[in-house]
Enzyme design. Structure first.
Site, PDB file in Angstrom:
ATOM      1  N   ARG A 106      12.396  -4.636   2.348  1.00  0.00           N
ATOM      2  CA  ARG A 106      13.242  -4.108   1.284  1.00  0.00           C
ATOM      3  C   ARG A 106      12.370  -4.003   0.037  1.00  0.00           C
ATOM      4  O   ARG A 106      11.532  -4.871  -0.201  1.00  0.00           O
ATOM      5  CB  ARG A 106      14.345  -5.131   1.078  1.00  0.00           C
ATOM      6  CG  ARG A 106      15.442  -4.806   0.184  1.00  0.00           C
ATOM      7  CD  ARG A 106      16.666  -5.612   0.570  1.00  0.00           C
ATOM      8  NE  ARG A 106      17.145  -5.231   1.887  1.00  0.00           N
ATOM      9  CZ  ARG A 106      17.783  -4.103   2.153  1.00  0.00           C
ATOM     10  NH1 ARG A 106      18.045  -3.247   1.198  1.00  0.00           N
ATOM     11  NH2 ARG A 106      18.170  -3.825   3.369  1.00  0.00           N
ATOM     12  N   HIS A 124       0.810  -7.261   3.801  1.00  0.00           N
ATOM     13  CA  HIS A 124       0.976  -5.915   4.361  1.00  0.00           C
ATOM     14  C   HIS A 124      -0.035  -5.702   5.490  1.00  0.00           C
ATOM     15  O   HIS A 124      -1.216  -6.043   5.334  1.00  0.00           O
ATOM     16  CB  HIS A 124       0.776  -4.868   3.260  1.00  0.00           C
ATOM     17  CG  HIS A 124       1.006  -3.475   3.740  1.00  0.00           C
ATOM     18  ND1 HIS A 124       2.275  -2.949   3.917  1.00  0.00           N
ATOM     19  CD2 HIS A 124       0.145  -2.513   4.141  1.00  0.00           C
ATOM     20  CE1 HIS A 124       2.175  -1.718   4.385  1.00  0.00           C
ATOM     21  NE2 HIS A 124       0.893  -1.434   4.529  1.00  0.00           N
ATOM     22  N   GLU A 189      -3.156 -12.229   9.232  1.00  0.00           N
ATOM     23  CA  GLU A 189      -2.147 -12.477   8.183  1.00  0.00           C
ATOM     24  C   GLU A 189      -1.829 -13.969   8.061  1.00  0.00           C
ATOM     25  O   GLU A 189      -1.696 -14.490   6.954  1.00  0.00           O
ATOM     26  CB  GLU A 189      -0.851 -11.725   8.512  1.00  0.00           C
ATOM     27  CG  GLU A 189      -0.958 -10.228   8.392  1.00  0.00           C
ATOM     28  CD  GLU A 189       0.369  -9.531   8.648  1.00  0.00           C
ATOM     29  OE1 GLU A 189       0.497  -8.373   8.254  1.00  0.00           O
ATOM     30  OE2 GLU A 189       1.277 -10.133   9.242  1.00  0.00           O
TER      31      GLU A 189
HETATM   32  C1  GRF Z   1       4.095  -8.606   9.064  1.00  0.00           C
HETATM   33  O1  GRF Z   1       3.181  -7.990   9.917  1.00  0.00           O
HETATM   34  C2  GRF Z   1       3.915  -8.126   7.647  1.00  0.00           C
HETATM   35  O2  GRF Z   1       2.650  -7.663   7.365  1.00  0.00           O
HETATM   36  C3  GRF Z   1       4.899  -6.987   7.543  1.00  0.00           C
HETATM   37  O3  GRF Z   1       5.980  -7.353   8.344  1.00  0.00           O
HETATM   38  C4  GRF Z   1       5.536  -8.211   9.380  1.00  0.00           C
HETATM   39  C5  GRF Z   1       6.463  -9.396   9.379  1.00  0.00           C
HETATM   40  O4  GRF Z   1       6.258 -10.237  10.474  1.00  0.00           O
HETATM   41  N1  GRF Z   1       5.235  -6.773   6.146  1.00  0.00           N
HETATM   42  P1  GRF Z   1       6.888 -11.697  10.506  1.00  0.00           P
HETATM   43  O5  GRF Z   1       8.384 -11.560  10.254  1.00  0.00           O
HETATM   44  O6  GRF Z   1       6.204 -12.510   9.455  1.00  0.00           O
HETATM   45  O7  GRF Z   1       6.610 -12.207  11.888  1.00  0.00           O
END
Ligand code: GRF
Length: 228
Positions: A106, A124, A189
């Site tokens: 969002r 991201h 990430e």
């Molecule tokens: C992640 O890959 C993030 O980069 C993107 O949405 C995904 C969320 O994954 N914005 P999670 O819910 O943290 O498993």
């Protein structure tokens, strides 16, 4: 409780060393939320998880860790602006100092961005400014890119646009599909986001226009930015 030690209580005491109150906003599986919760420094400071959809795993992960879960459903508000103000009010009532967008699908409203200027991080799944938006992994594959990656950035009023804090590349393999590539990006990430959160909470990010300086450097991370 393990061997007479209340893990949640111990974690809260650990947080006193940093003395920060963090809210995480999440819409889905919450694997990035989990990475933040599991970080010994960041996790104990997370006091609130906000979801925009009831029943998502992220809210369960919060409950399992004894963190307050709150659902704010946009459909219950008259306008995006009303939702935005309700979110800011909730964060302020909970005395939140830092906000982590961990898969929050969002666009954050201007009111919240303004109230928490330079205190909101987003993760991201691409090397921004390449492939912004909600389908970054698919877009990189469709483009025929050979490299993509993960970006943690400060949030401003534009989508996937604020100053970059940390980035790390991920090679795209010939046999990759969206699922396999996203899984490899998420491994990155889960390391990058807690590290960036730590730097923010420790007050080690200095923002100058689009440039984010990491005070004292961050040897562990590629692209930590200029040292001061
Ligand atoms: C992640 O890959 C993030 O980069 C993107 O949405 C995904 C969320 O994954 N914005 P999670 O819910 O943290 O498993």
């Amino acid at each position: 409780m393990v061997d007479g030690i209340d893990i949640i209580a111990a974690a809260r005491i650990a947080c006193l060393f940093v003395d920060a109150r963090i809210a995480v906003l999440a819409s889905g599986a919450g694997t990035n939320l989990q990475a933040l919760l599991d970080d010994p420094q960041v996790g104990p400071c997370i006091v609130l998880v906000v979801g925009d959809t009831p029943g998502v795993s992220a809210l369960e992960r919060a409950r399992a860790r004894g963190v307050k879960p709150v659902v704010l459903e946009p459909a219950h508000y008259a306008s995006p602006e009303a939702f935005d103000r309700a979110l800011t009010t909730l964060l302020e009532e909970e005395a939140i100092e830092y906000v982590m967008l961990a898969g929050f699908m969002r666009i954050l409203g201007a009111h919240t961005v303004h109230a928490f200027r330079d205190r909101i991080l987003n993760i991201h799944p691409s090397l921004l400014p390449a492939f912004p938006g909600g389908h970054a992994v698919r877009d990189a594959l469709n483009w025929g890119a050979k490299i993509t990656g993960a970006t943690v950035h400060l949030v401003d009023e534009e989508v996937d646009h604020g100053p970059t804090v940390l980035q790390e590349p991920v090679l795209i393999l010939p046999e990759d599909d969206e699922r396999t590539l996203h899984l490899r990006i998420q491994e990155v990430e889960h390391r990058l986001f807690p590290r960036a959160a730590r730097l923010l909470v420790e007050g080690r990010l200095k923002v100058e226009g689009r440039l984010v300086h990491v005070l004292g450097g961050d040897e562990e991370t590629i692209g930590a930015g200029p040292k001061e």
